[in-house]
Design an enzyme around this catalytic site. Sequence first.
Site, PDB file in Angstrom:
ATOM      1  N   CYS A 235      -2.665   0.255   9.760  1.00  0.00           N
ATOM      2  CA  CYS A 235      -3.613  -0.764   9.285  1.00  0.00           C
ATOM      3  C   CYS A 235      -4.612  -1.190  10.354  1.00  0.00           C
ATOM      4  O   CYS A 235      -5.696  -1.675  10.034  1.00  0.00           O
ATOM      5  CB  CYS A 235      -2.869  -2.018   8.828  1.00  0.00           C
TER       6      CYS A 235
ATOM      7  N   HIS B 189       0.830  -1.196   0.000  1.00  0.00           N
ATOM      8  CA  HIS B 189       0.000   0.000   0.000  1.00  0.00           C
ATOM      9  C   HIS B 189       0.868   1.250   0.000  1.00  0.00           C
ATOM     10  O   HIS B 189       2.056   1.187   0.344  1.00  0.00           O
ATOM     11  CB  HIS B 189      -0.885   0.047   1.262  1.00  0.00           C
TER      12      HIS B 189
END
Length: 267
Positions: free
Chosen positions: A252, A164
Site C-alpha cells: 500500500c 483489497h
Amino acid sequence: MSESTAHRPVAVVRNVPDSFASCVTARPAIPPLDPLLARVQHAGYVSMLEEGGFSVIRVSTAEEHPDCVFIEDTAVVLGRRALLTSPGHPTRRGETAAVGAALAPLLEVESMREGTIDGGDVLQAGGRVFVGLSRRTDPAGVAALTRFCAPVEVIPVRVRDTLHLKSGVSAVDAETVLWHPAACDRDDLEGMSVVEVAGDDPEAANVVRLPDGSVLVAAHFPATAELVVSLGHRVRTVGVSEFARADGGLTCLSVRLRSVIAVSSAS
C-alpha cells in the site's frame, strides 16, 4: 548523478501527515494511531526500498487527506503508462492529482472516467492483471482497467473478507503468489503457483518484490519470512505495525515502476 543510480526502477511514496490518526479504518484504532511512530516506520520502509534497488520519489504530504500515505490506491502502472484511479472511498479521490503530477515526467498518465478502483485491488503477476471486485473496486472500474490494460489480460477476482485483493495475495516472483483464504478463491488465481499462508491475519500474505531479487516482509510476520526463505528467496524485514493498525500493508505504501526509468539524484 552517478552511473549506478542513473537508471533504476522507481518507487513513488508519500509522507505521513499529522492527520494520519484520522484515516479510514474498518474499526476505530485503540489506542489512536500515532503519526510520529508511523513516520519512523515509513522511513524504515523507504530505506528498504532503496537498499533493495529502487530509486525513491517522494510526493509531498497532504494534511487534508489522512490516508495519502497509502499511495498505491491512487495509480496503476503498466509498463510506461499509468492510470490514475478513482478510489472507492470518496474521501480519497482528491489524492490522485499530486500523484499524477509526480508520475507525469516519467510515464504517460491517464485518468479513470467511470467506476471506482483502489490500486490495492490490482495484482500484476504471470503476465496478467488480476483485479479484485471488493468494497472499493466496482465492475465499472474493472471495465475501465480492462480497457487501459489491453491487450494484457485482466482477470476479475471476487474478494472475500479482505479490504483489497492484495490484503491477502501478493507476488513473490513472476509465477508465484502468497495467498490467504480470506482474500479470494484459490482457483481464481489461475495459472499461478499459489502458496498458502497460514494464520488468522490475511496481511501475512502481503509482501513486496524488490529489484535486487529479495522480498520485503513485515517484521510482525516472522512465519511469512520463513516461508519466503523456504521458497528460495532472500528476505528483508521492516516494521510497519502502525500501518497494519490502519488496515494497510507493505504494498500500500508505494507505487512501483519496475521498468527501468532515468531519474535524477534529487528525486
